[in-house]
Design an enzyme around this catalytic site. Structure first.
Site, PDB file in Angstrom:
ATOM      1  N   ASP A  36      48.050  21.861 -24.570  1.00  0.00           N
ATOM      2  CA  ASP A  36      48.557  23.127 -25.129  1.00  0.00           C
ATOM      3  C   ASP A  36      47.538  24.270 -25.181  1.00  0.00           C
ATOM      4  OD1 ASP A  36      50.979  21.927 -25.436  1.00  0.00           O
ATOM      5  OD2 ASP A  36      50.743  21.500 -27.580  1.00  0.00           O
ATOM      6  N   HIS A 227      19.985  25.926 -13.335  1.00  0.00           N
ATOM      7  CA  HIS A 227      21.299  26.148 -13.932  1.00  0.00           C
ATOM      8  C   HIS A 227      21.429  25.493 -15.307  1.00  0.00           C
ATOM      9  CE1 HIS A 227      23.126  26.981  -9.696  1.00  0.00           C
ATOM     10  NE2 HIS A 227      22.463  27.998 -10.193  1.00  0.00           N
ATOM     11  N   ASP A 244      19.143  34.227 -18.688  1.00  0.00           N
ATOM     12  CA  ASP A 244      19.903  34.767 -17.560  1.00  0.00           C
ATOM     13  C   ASP A 244      21.323  34.970 -18.077  1.00  0.00           C
ATOM     14  OD1 ASP A 244      21.272  35.285 -15.218  1.00  0.00           O
ATOM     15  OD2 ASP A 244      20.320  33.670 -14.063  1.00  0.00           O
ATOM     16  N   ASP A 255      24.190  40.849 -13.886  1.00  0.00           N
ATOM     17  CA  ASP A 255      23.487  39.567 -13.772  1.00  0.00           C
ATOM     18  C   ASP A 255      22.005  39.844 -13.981  1.00  0.00           C
ATOM     19  OD1 ASP A 255      22.635  37.044 -13.079  1.00  0.00           O
ATOM     20  OD2 ASP A 255      23.198  37.175 -10.963  1.00  0.00           O
ATOM     21  N   HIS A 334      14.684  29.160  -4.681  1.00  0.00           N
ATOM     22  CA  HIS A 334      15.954  29.851  -4.434  1.00  0.00           C
ATOM     23  C   HIS A 334      15.700  31.169  -3.705  1.00  0.00           C
ATOM     24  CE1 HIS A 334      15.073  32.644  -7.766  1.00  0.00           C
ATOM     25  NE2 HIS A 334      14.766  31.591  -8.510  1.00  0.00           N
ATOM     26  N   HIS A 338      21.521  38.063  -4.047  1.00  0.00           N
ATOM     27  CA  HIS A 338      22.909  37.831  -3.628  1.00  0.00           C
ATOM     28  C   HIS A 338      23.674  39.115  -3.898  1.00  0.00           C
ATOM     29  CE1 HIS A 338      23.978  37.294  -7.914  1.00  0.00           C
ATOM     30  NE2 HIS A 338      22.942  36.503  -8.002  1.00  0.00           N
ATOM     31  N   HIS A 345      28.339  36.011  -7.753  1.00  0.00           N
ATOM     32  CA  HIS A 345      27.863  35.812  -6.385  1.00  0.00           C
ATOM     33  C   HIS A 345      28.962  36.386  -5.512  1.00  0.00           C
ATOM     34  CE1 HIS A 345      25.047  32.244  -7.559  1.00  0.00           C
ATOM     35  NE2 HIS A 345      24.718  33.383  -8.111  1.00  0.00           N
ATOM     36  N   GLU A 371      15.820  38.845  -7.693  1.00  0.00           N
ATOM     37  CA  GLU A 371      15.514  37.855  -8.729  1.00  0.00           C
ATOM     38  C   GLU A 371      14.549  36.763  -8.279  1.00  0.00           C
ATOM     39  OE1 GLU A 371      18.747  35.088  -9.584  1.00  0.00           O
ATOM     40  OE2 GLU A 371      20.095  36.281  -8.339  1.00  0.00           O
ATOM     41  N   TYR A 375       8.648  28.386 -10.951  1.00  0.00           N
ATOM     42  CA  TYR A 375       8.975  27.315 -11.897  1.00  0.00           C
ATOM     43  C   TYR A 375       7.973  26.183 -11.685  1.00  0.00           C
ATOM     44  CZ  TYR A 375      13.130  30.147 -11.182  1.00  0.00           C
ATOM     45  OH  TYR A 375      13.986  31.214 -11.032  1.00  0.00           O
ATOM     46  N   ARG A 392      11.721  33.862 -14.319  1.00  0.00           N
ATOM     47  CA  ARG A 392      12.564  34.599 -13.347  1.00  0.00           C
ATOM     48  C   ARG A 392      12.776  35.992 -13.928  1.00  0.00           C
ATOM     49  NH1 ARG A 392      16.205  31.198 -12.669  1.00  0.00           N
ATOM     50  NH2 ARG A 392      17.949  31.849 -13.981  1.00  0.00           N
ATOM     51  N   GLU A 394      15.224  39.286 -13.079  1.00  0.00           N
ATOM     52  CA  GLU A 394      16.378  39.624 -12.227  1.00  0.00           C
ATOM     53  C   GLU A 394      16.969  40.969 -12.615  1.00  0.00           C
ATOM     54  OE1 GLU A 394      19.737  36.924 -12.636  1.00  0.00           O
ATOM     55  OE2 GLU A 394      20.552  37.609 -10.723  1.00  0.00           O
TER      56      GLU A 394
HETATM   57  N1  GLY Z   1      23.221  34.019 -12.898  1.00  0.00           N
HETATM   58  C1  GLY Z   1      23.395  33.493 -11.624  1.00  0.00           C
HETATM   59  C2  GLY Z   1      22.394  33.984 -10.701  1.00  0.00           C
HETATM   60  O1  GLY Z   1      21.413  34.547 -11.096  1.00  0.00           O
HETATM   61  O2  GLY Z   1      22.566  33.919  -9.507  1.00  0.00           O
HETATM   62 MN    MN Z   2      21.318  35.495 -12.965  1.00  0.00          MN
HETATM   63 MN    MN Z   3      21.757  36.272  -9.769  1.00  0.00          MN
END
Ligand code: GLY
Ligand code: MN
Ligand code: MN
Length: 427
Positions: A36, A227, A244, A255, A334, A338, A345, A371, A375, A392, A394
């Site tokens: 529900d 993540h 983040d 972001d 990474h 993006h 994304h 970004e 690490y 990071r 960003e």
């Molecule tokens: N928050 C997702 C990224 O930075 O791509």
């Molecule tokens: Mn991010």
């Molecule tokens: Mn991002």
């Protein structure tokens, strides 16, 4: 009504690209969370892009050719359902207010859609959600004429106009303010979720009703999990905190990532890594310009981070060797960017259509993140003072006619600014 003109303009543009074909775009169904209870509904991004219509399980058809038009199939009015769940717009008001040429109840789709498409070429999105609503049988008659709509819509969506940029600016400003408030409330012994709560509080108070993605509030070694979303650790004196987090405004995402010391003072090792990532980030942002390649910012950031980690003795070898053997991936695993838009994304090509080994070039109206990160997990090969440092930084960057504009510039990132702000609500 002005905002619906914007969505109609997009449909008209799509119709002009379609020639004699028809595009069919479907909104998703609600998702059940448990008995529900549903997850908060959010329209599928392409559906929102061409309609602005907020209800689930709705079908839009856009016809190109000599007599372009767009029609909508949606839930019919239902007094009983409306008592429980609120107003259903209904086909009549849907067509009138949302500027469609015709509006029908969803139940008419199985009769009308096969009739409307006849032997026309149909453009559909490849999403699995679509087939839960459209009946494949409708298309059997012209199965061979099925084309992928995503390429057309992706190319439209990757270039933002002033209407969209305005929403993205608002989204970035609300998120930047949330980051500042989070910094003010941070101090040792608090839990990560207390800071996450403050971020969501700031989003909601400013009218942004959704985060664009699950917020990451990661202290200490948690910052090295890209993540991390548990956000349930107690923050320790001496830890860094990586946040983040970004909200949605008008369904457009921001972001932003900021990293700062929980106790308000960077240690020597934290400062070294932070300054390195900040230099890489700033240099990468400078590469955002019309005509530059999408991967230019990443190349620049990578060069600076590799050199810096070699100087600090964290990476061993020459720059070329570290680059070719990808040794840097242990610490920077990474990409730097993006696309950003309705999806965090966002859609949009990364490689040139004519030469798949080459990145696309920036054009005015693109929005992307910058970004870079670093690490450092505990490891025999790295001096202990660097262990558990995850950084990071960003920002969200718009490509302008003469360079770029950092939409998230209100979120502080200089060491001095951060050290001044952190914990001031707790003094
Ligand atoms: N928050 C997702 C990224 O930075 O791509
Ligand atoms: Mn991010
Ligand atoms: Mn991002």
């Amino acid at each position: 009504m002005k905002v619906y003109k914007e969505f109609k303009k997009r449909r008209d543009r799509l119709a002009s690209i379609l020639d004699d074909s028809v595009a069919i775009i479907v909104n998703s169904k609600e998702s059940i969370r448990n008995k529900d209870c549903h997850y908060p509904f959010r329209s599928e991004s392409n559906f929102h892009y061409i309609s602005g219509f907020p209800e689930p399980e709705t079908i839009v058809m856009i016809f190109g050719g000599k007599n372009p038009k767009s029609i909508i199939f949606c839930q019919p009015k239902d007094e009983v359902k409306e008592v429980w769940n609120g107003v259903i717009i209904g086909p009549e008001k849907a067509s009138k207010d949302f500027l469609f040429d015709e509006g029908y109840p969803l139940s008419a789709a199985h009769k009308l859609i096969p009739k409307f498409i006849k032997s026309k070429k149909i453009f559909l999105l490849p999403s699995s959600r679509i087939d839960r609503i459209l009946t494949p049988k409708w298309f059997e008659i012209n199965n061979k004429l099925r084309e992928d709509l995503s390429e057309i819509l992706d190319d439209m969506r990757v270039v933002k106009n002033d209407f969209e940029i305005n929403l993205m600016r608002r989204s970035a400003n609300i998120s930047a303010n949330a980051h500042i408030q989070a910094m003010k409330l941070t101090k040792p012994n608090k839990y990560e979720y207390e800071i996450e709560g403050e971020i969501l509080n700031q989003f909601f108070r400013k009218g942004a009703r959704n985060p664009a993605y699950s917020s990451i509030v990661a202290s200490g070694i948690n910052g090295c999990t890209l993540h991390y979303v548990e956000n349930d650790s107690q923050m320790k004196d001496g830890d860094l905190l990586l946040i983040d987090a970004g909200c949605e405004v008008g369904s457009y995402a921001s972001d932003i990532t900021r990293t700062f010391p929980v106790n308000g003072k960077f240690s020597f090792a934290q400062k070294e890594i932070y300054q390195l990532v900040l230099s890489a980030q700033k240099a990468a942002i400078e590469k955002v310009k019309v005509g530059h390649f999408f991967d230019d910012p990443h190349r620049e950031a990578l060069k600076i981070i590799i050199d810096g980690l070699i100087d600090l003795g964290i990476l061993i070898g020459s720059r070329d060797e570290v680059y070719e053997k990808e040794l840097y991936k242990k610490f920077f695993m990474h990409r730097t960017s993006h696309w950003l838009g309705l999806d965090v994304h966002d859609v949009g090509k990364y490689l040139s259509k004519n030469n798949k080994s080459q990145a696309v070039k920036f054009t005015e109206g693109n929005v992307l993140t910058i970004e870079p990160g670093c690490y450092i997990r505990p490891s025999d090969h790295v001096s202990q003072e660097f262990w558990g440092i995850g950084v990071r930084i960003e920002d969200d960057v718009l490509v302008t006619p003469d360079g770029h504009d950092v939409l998230s510039k209100n979120a502080p990132k200089e060491i001095k600014e951060l050290e001044e702000i952190i914990g001031i609500s707790n003094a």
